[in-house]
Write an enzyme that holds these catalytic residues in place. Structure first.
Site, PDB file in Angstrom:
ATOM      1  N   CYS A 136      13.796  11.308   6.525  1.00 31.33           N
ATOM      2  CA  CYS A 136      13.782  11.064   7.974  1.00 31.33           C
ATOM      3  C   CYS A 136      15.177  11.224   8.540  1.00 31.33           C
ATOM      4  O   CYS A 136      15.341  11.382   9.740  1.00 31.33           O
ATOM      5  CB  CYS A 136      13.157   9.727   8.309  1.00 31.33           C
ATOM      6  SG  CYS A 136      13.835   8.383   7.402  1.00 31.33           S
ATOM      7  N   LYS A 189       0.890  -1.171   0.000  1.00 30.84           N
ATOM      8  CA  LYS A 189       0.000   0.000   0.000  1.00 30.84           C
ATOM      9  C   LYS A 189       0.924   1.215   0.000  1.00 30.84           C
ATOM     10  O   LYS A 189       1.435   1.623   1.040  1.00 30.84           O
ATOM     11  CB  LYS A 189      -0.897  -0.014   1.240  1.00 30.84           C
ATOM     12  CG  LYS A 189      -2.201   0.785   1.128  1.00 30.84           C
ATOM     13  CD  LYS A 189      -2.034   2.260   0.818  1.00 30.84           C
ATOM     14  CE  LYS A 189      -1.736   3.116   2.019  1.00 30.84           C
ATOM     15  NZ  LYS A 189      -1.501   4.557   1.680  1.00 30.84           N
ATOM     16  N   GLU A 203       9.615   2.273  10.935  1.00 34.15           N
ATOM     17  CA  GLU A 203      10.692   3.222  10.659  1.00 34.15           C
ATOM     18  C   GLU A 203      10.064   4.610  10.735  1.00 34.15           C
ATOM     19  O   GLU A 203       9.338   5.010   9.821  1.00 34.15           O
ATOM     20  CB  GLU A 203      11.252   2.930   9.255  1.00 34.15           C
ATOM     21  CG  GLU A 203      12.467   3.721   8.922  1.00 34.15           C
ATOM     22  CD  GLU A 203      13.481   3.581  10.018  1.00 34.15           C
ATOM     23  OE1 GLU A 203      13.892   4.625  10.540  1.00 34.15           O
ATOM     24  OE2 GLU A 203      13.826   2.445  10.370  1.00 34.15           O
ATOM     25  N   GLU A 241       9.620  16.904  14.690  1.00 36.43           N
ATOM     26  CA  GLU A 241       9.997  16.694  13.292  1.00 36.43           C
ATOM     27  C   GLU A 241       9.148  17.608  12.396  1.00 36.43           C
ATOM     28  O   GLU A 241       7.929  17.584  12.454  1.00 36.43           O
ATOM     29  CB  GLU A 241       9.773  15.236  12.888  1.00 36.43           C
ATOM     30  CG  GLU A 241      10.283  14.948  11.491  1.00 36.43           C
ATOM     31  CD  GLU A 241      10.251  13.467  11.127  1.00 36.43           C
ATOM     32  OE1 GLU A 241       9.208  12.826  11.362  1.00 36.43           O
ATOM     33  OE2 GLU A 241      11.261  12.967  10.597  1.00 36.43           O
TER      34      GLU A 241
HETATM   35  C1  UN1 Z   1      14.296   8.262   4.579  1.00 36.65           C
HETATM   36  O1  UN1 Z   1      14.391   9.468   4.619  1.00 36.65           O
HETATM   37  O2  UN1 Z   1      13.231   7.700   4.931  1.00 36.65           O
HETATM   38  O3  UN1 Z   1      20.235   7.900   4.392  1.00 36.65           O
HETATM   39  C2  UN1 Z   1      15.347   7.358   4.064  1.00 36.65           C
HETATM   40  C3  UN1 Z   1      19.498   8.522   3.615  1.00 36.65           C
HETATM   41  C4  UN1 Z   1      18.820   7.765   2.515  1.00 36.65           C
HETATM   42  C5  UN1 Z   1      17.560   7.146   2.996  1.00 36.65           C
HETATM   43  C6  UN1 Z   1      16.630   8.062   3.722  1.00 36.65           C
HETATM   44  N1  UN1 Z   1      19.712   6.774   2.023  1.00 36.65           N
HETATM   45  O4  UN1 Z   1      19.295   9.712   3.728  1.00 36.65           O
END
Ligand code: UN1
Length: 498
Positions: free
Chosen positions: A287, A178, A253, A388
């Protein structure tokens, strides 16, 4: 609400392209312009149920396909991603908004992950150990769990589906995906390529739609024993609760509030470059983005000056234009959230050094653009230093020494990525040990994790799992311990055999 002349896309269930049972659709919109890329099925519980049934049926055979053979399919998938890299990169710059170099990097990350996981088909190591008893052999093996429900975000619209699906598949699970409703077309291309690579019917299914509808059903479905989710902390909590009644494996995550420490002995040019890239790359929508800069007083003014100059030199525009440095953010709600945090920062008494507003000059008004924003003299407890924001905003927090830097860096609920710029090797090693994050960089920014090491975070960033590398296999397998007694008599363990 299908728009005339706009292409209508479908779900992929049991090898067939089908509409939502309800016939409802939603649009995928280009964040840079507001153009509509296509319509997608707005799926509900019935659609998810069908997809899960197809995946469950396909599991009966897929689990028996030798893992190296599954790996061959994933390798072909990697080659198809490579073949279509340009096209996917261009599409990503439209549908998601990121600039071409980063969109290409996103696709490359998927290629790398597919290659890595293809190789796992010939490893997937278990253990063999000696037995307590004579003429007895023992080993542990990884076995697939069943149907995996994968709920993926829009910010890495090709890479993150690859992070989730390629390990799930190599281990012998089947999948219902999804994808985020903001980037459905990229997800559909992803699944098309898996199908072209030779994934058997029903092994991978895609159900488009919204979290509260399709996502919720997937998370609650009794025939989906594994949920892997990337998104916000708040949604992660909802997912965990919804999955609890069926005691599912849940892999989360979630958010980050990643800090970069800059000590007084740092190479400031390097630090400024690393910070600008980590804070403003992908318009801050990673993230792993650096939303805090924890900087020694002695170099604070100089670093602030360099960062502001860098931010103000960034060219804002559509991701697909080659000279764009900063693309749009994903949608209007994102602009509103980011802007609300700018006002919160001002109200909290932080100094707005640059940015703090949407960029609306000329054609930019058609899209969702926000100026790179830097707050100075931020107190570590302020909301802009704790929550965030997921936009091109970073907060400069002055500190007086190394211990304070580590305390400030750790003084948040999240624990994804961290970094330190220093030339002092002792401090670097202490930081590697003491920063409470799943990832730490020395003399580099907070982004750019590679696919063959575990990816994930401590504290509220997740629930103890990791994706990528062989750590990902833990999410998608159950360990089985096997004992083979070839003594021809009943031997009893853990008792005195005399
Ligand atoms: C994300 O932002 O969910 O390390 C992943 C990094 C990328 C992955 C980010 N390779 O910034």
């Amino acid at each position: 609400m299908a728009t005339a002349g706009v292409k209508q896309f479908k779900n992929f269930i049991g090898g067939e392209w089908v509409d939502a049972v309800s016939g409802q659709t939603f649009e995928s919109v280009v964040p840079a312009t507001g153009d509509v890329l296509g319509t997608f099925p707005r799926s509900g519980a019935e659609d998810v149920d069908r997809a899960v049934a197809a995946a469950k049926q396909a599991f009966a055979d897929w689990r028996l396909v030798p893992a190296p053979e599954r790996g061959t399919i994933l390798l072909r998938f990697a080659q198809l991603l490579e073949r279509d890299k340009q096209q996917l990169t261009d599409l990503m710059s439209h549908e998601m908004g990121k600039v071409l170099a980063e969109a290409g990097g996103d696709v490359q990350e998927a290629i790398d992950m597919a290659i890595y996981m293809a190789g796992e088909g010939r490893r997937m190591f278990g253990q063999t150990t000696p037995s307590e008893l004579r003429d007895k052999f023992q080993m542990s093996v990884r076995l697939p769990v069943g149907v995996v429900g994968a709920i993926t975000p829009w910010n890495f619209p090709i890479a993150i589906p690859a992070w989730k699906l390629t390990p799930a598949l190599i281990c012998g699970n089947t999948v219902v995906l999804k994808p985020a409703e903001d980037t459905p077309l990229l997800a559909e291309r992803f699944v098309e390529l898996l199908s072209e690579a030779g994934i058997p019917v029903g092994v991978v299914n895609i159900v488009h739609g919204f979290g509260e509808e399709a996502g919720d059903r997937l998370v609650r479905h009794p025939d989906v024993p594994v949920i892997t989710f990337t998104g916000s902390r708040e949604t992660g909590i909802l997912v965990t609760k919804a999955a609890a009644d069926n005691l599912k494996h849940v892999h989360l995550e979630l958010g980050g509030k990643n800090g970069i420490i800059v000590m007084e002995d740092a190479d400031l040019d390097l630090a400024a470059e690393g910070i600008a890239w980590s804070a403003f790359g992908t318009s801050g929508q990673r993230c792993t983005a650096a939303s805090r800069v924890i900087v020694h007083e002695k170099v604070y003014d100089e670093l602030a000056k360099r960062l502001v100059a860098r931010a103000e030199a960034m060219r804002i525009g559509p991701g697909w234009e080659p000279d764009t440095d900063l693309g749009p953010v994903i949608n209007r709600a994102a602009i509103e959230k980011i802007d609300a945090y700018s006002r919160i920062g001002e109200a909290e008494g932080a100094q707005l050094l640059t940015g703090g507003e949407a960029a609306t000059d000329g054609d930019l008004a058609k899209g969702h653009y926000y100026r790179p924003t830097i707050f100075g003299r931020v107190d570590p407890e302020m909301r802009i230093a704790q929550e965030e924001i997921f936009g091109p905003t970073t907060a400069l927090i002055p500190i007086a020494d190394f211990d304070e830097a580590i305390n400030v860096a750790n003084g948040i609920r999240y624990g994804l990525s961290s970094a330190i710029f220093t030339r002092d090797v002792n401090r670097a090693f202490r930081a590697m040990r003491d920063l409470q994050t799943g990832i730490t960089y020395i003399n580099a920014g907070t982004t750019g994790a590679e696919v063959h090491l575990p990816f994930g975070g401590t504290k509220d960033t997740g629930n103890g799992h990791r994706e990528a590398g062989n750590a990902a296999l833990d999410v998608f397998t159950e360990w089985k311990s096997i004992y083979v007694d070839y003594s021809g008599k009943l031997q009893r363990a853990q008792i005195d055999n005399q």
